[in-house]
Scaffold this motif. Structure first.
Motif, PDB file in Angstrom:
ATOM      1  N   SER A  72       0.983  -1.217  -0.108  1.00 43.16           N
ATOM      2  CA  SER A  72      -0.081   0.251  -0.129  1.00 43.16           C
ATOM      3  C   SER A  72       0.877   1.218   0.011  1.00 43.16           C
ATOM      4  CB  SER A  72      -0.865  -0.172   1.235  1.00 43.16           C
ATOM      5  OG  SER A  72      -1.928  -0.945   1.032  1.00 43.16           O
ATOM      6  N   TYR A  76       0.707   4.096  -2.861  1.00 48.79           N
ATOM      7  CA  TYR A  76       0.356   5.562  -2.562  1.00 48.79           C
ATOM      8  C   TYR A  76       1.508   6.416  -2.840  1.00 48.79           C
ATOM      9  CZ  TYR A  76      -0.218   9.472   0.189  1.00 48.79           C
ATOM     10  OH  TYR A  76      -0.246  11.072   0.507  1.00 48.79           O
ATOM     11  N   ARG A  77       2.793   6.254  -2.704  1.00 46.53           N
ATOM     12  CA  ARG A  77       3.748   6.810  -3.124  1.00 46.53           C
ATOM     13  C   ARG A  77       3.822   7.363  -4.663  1.00 46.53           C
ATOM     14  NH1 ARG A  77       9.355   5.431  -0.083  1.00 46.53           N
ATOM     15  NH2 ARG A  77       9.763   7.415  -1.127  1.00 46.53           N
ATOM     16  N   ALA A  80       1.003   9.615  -5.534  1.00 47.45           N
ATOM     17  CA  ALA A  80       1.478  10.969  -5.064  1.00 47.45           C
ATOM     18  C   ALA A  80       2.488  11.553  -6.110  1.00 47.45           C
ATOM     19  CB  ALA A  80       1.759  10.831  -3.588  1.00 47.45           C
ATOM     20  N   CYS A 101      -4.110   3.248  -8.605  1.00 48.22           N
ATOM     21  CA  CYS A 101      -3.120   3.028  -7.264  1.00 48.22           C
ATOM     22  C   CYS A 101      -3.794   3.070  -6.002  1.00 48.22           C
ATOM     23  CB  CYS A 101      -1.817   4.055  -7.309  1.00 48.22           C
ATOM     24  SG  CYS A 101      -0.733   3.686  -8.680  1.00 48.22           S
ATOM     25  N   LEU A 102      -4.576   4.263  -5.896  1.00 48.34           N
ATOM     26  CA  LEU A 102      -5.529   4.412  -4.753  1.00 48.34           C
ATOM     27  C   LEU A 102      -6.528   3.460  -4.421  1.00 48.34           C
ATOM     28  CD1 LEU A 102      -5.794   8.314  -4.680  1.00 48.34           C
ATOM     29  CD2 LEU A 102      -3.928   6.852  -3.682  1.00 48.34           C
ATOM     30  N   VAL A 105      -4.692   0.480  -3.066  1.00 47.26           N
ATOM     31  CA  VAL A 105      -4.280   0.676  -1.579  1.00 47.26           C
ATOM     32  C   VAL A 105      -5.644   0.311  -1.001  1.00 47.26           C
ATOM     33  CG1 VAL A 105      -3.706   2.580   0.186  1.00 47.26           C
ATOM     34  CG2 VAL A 105      -2.609   2.499  -2.036  1.00 47.26           C
ATOM     35  N   SER A 148      -3.453   4.437   6.278  1.00 43.94           N
ATOM     36  CA  SER A 148      -3.430   4.383   4.800  1.00 43.94           C
ATOM     37  C   SER A 148      -4.748   4.829   4.166  1.00 43.94           C
ATOM     38  CB  SER A 148      -3.279   2.894   4.572  1.00 43.94           C
ATOM     39  OG  SER A 148      -4.363   2.183   4.646  1.00 43.94           O
ATOM     40  N   GLN A 149      -5.929   4.586   4.600  1.00 42.66           N
ATOM     41  CA  GLN A 149      -7.241   5.059   4.307  1.00 42.66           C
ATOM     42  C   GLN A 149      -7.333   6.536   4.196  1.00 42.66           C
ATOM     43  OE1 GLN A 149     -10.003   2.972   6.594  1.00 42.66           O
ATOM     44  NE2 GLN A 149     -10.190   1.287   5.002  1.00 42.66           N
ATOM     45  N   LYS A 151      -4.676   8.769   4.144  1.00 43.30           N
ATOM     46  CA  LYS A 151      -3.894   8.948   3.344  1.00 43.30           C
ATOM     47  C   LYS A 151      -4.325   9.146   1.951  1.00 43.30           C
ATOM     48  CE  LYS A 151      -0.007  10.209   3.995  1.00 43.30           C
ATOM     49  NZ  LYS A 151       0.299  11.629   4.428  1.00 43.30           N
ATOM     50  N   VAL A 152      -5.125   8.041   1.707  1.00 45.43           N
ATOM     51  CA  VAL A 152      -5.952   8.087   0.438  1.00 45.43           C
ATOM     52  C   VAL A 152      -6.809   9.227   0.335  1.00 45.43           C
ATOM     53  CG1 VAL A 152      -7.664   6.651  -0.886  1.00 45.43           C
ATOM     54  CG2 VAL A 152      -5.293   5.535  -0.123  1.00 45.43           C
ATOM     55  N   LEU A 155      -5.270  12.544  -0.199  1.00 48.29           N
ATOM     56  CA  LEU A 155      -4.800  12.850  -1.589  1.00 48.29           C
ATOM     57  C   LEU A 155      -6.050  13.061  -2.706  1.00 48.29           C
ATOM     58  CD1 LEU A 155      -2.321  12.988  -3.649  1.00 48.29           C
ATOM     59  CD2 LEU A 155      -2.524  10.434  -3.907  1.00 48.29           C
TER      60      LEU A 155
END
Length: 205
Positions: A72, A76-77, A80, A101-102, A105, A148-149, A151-152, A155
């Motif tokens: 993940s 994510y990277r 981003a 990608c997201l 994740v 992680s959620q 961060k998604v 973004l």
């Protein structure tokens, strides 16, 4: 008349599925029932699976967390970086790559949630004396999934400033839906229908 015609077309296929499912279940049940006659010790197989789960359970949550959440992080990277490198060119193409990608994740996070729940339940059966250890690794894994959620969502909000809501808000889904346009709401409806259909099939099997 149209309804009757549709029913007549669909009924044979429905009955065939029921027949094949019944035969398949009967054959499998019969084979399992007479397996001892052919030298298959089902009790030993069950004991082997039991011992395998007992051996795997102490490490399952930490190892699976490293694999899924490590993946993940990489996804994510990548998302981003693609968004940061976007220079105002083809927005649709960039958005699709970032969304791809997201979405992965989020999917990996849900997989980790299910894995953690399963092995935490298994730990309460196999290793009740070490339940504090399992509780700790379970909570850490869940915290990482939630992060992680977050961060998604953050973004996506940078990409779409009109979006509102925090992952930690109990009314997040309602607020998020209110800021979606008609096309996005249709996508959500279609996704909900596909999820319902898939769940129904899985539960049936």
């Amino acid at each position: 008349m149209h309804e009757k015609s549709e029913n007549r077309k669909a009924l044979p296929k429905f009955l065939l599925v029921l027949l094949v499912s019944g035969l398949g279940g009967g054959i499998i049940g019969f084979i399992v029932g007479i397996s001892n006659v052919f030298g298959l010790d089902t009790a030993s197989v069950a004991a082997g699976v039991n011992e395998l789960l007992r051996a795997v359970t102490p490490w399952a949550i930490p190892v699976s967390s490293i694999v899924t959440l490590g993946g993940s992080l990489l996804l994510y990277r990548s998302a981003a970086r693609q968004y940061s490198a976007w220079n105002g060119g083809d927005e649709d193409a960039t958005a699709k790559r970032v969304d791809f990608c997201l979405n992965w994740v989020l999917l990996l996070g849900m997989v980790q949630l299910l894995v953690s729940l399963f092995f935490f339940a298994a730990a309460s059966y196999y290793e009740l004396s070490g339940i504090l250890y399992y509780l700790a690794v379970f909570l850490v894994s869940m915290a990482l999934v939630i992060f992680s959620q977050q961060k998604v969502v953050d973004l996506i909000r940078r990409m779409n400033p009109e979006k509102q809501g925090s992952i930690y808000d109990m009314k997040f889904q309602k607020k998020w839906l209110e800021t979606c346009d008609e096309a996005e709401r249709q996508q959500i409806g279609q996704a909900a229908f596909h999820a319902y259909s898939l769940t129904s099939r899985v539960c049936l099997w």
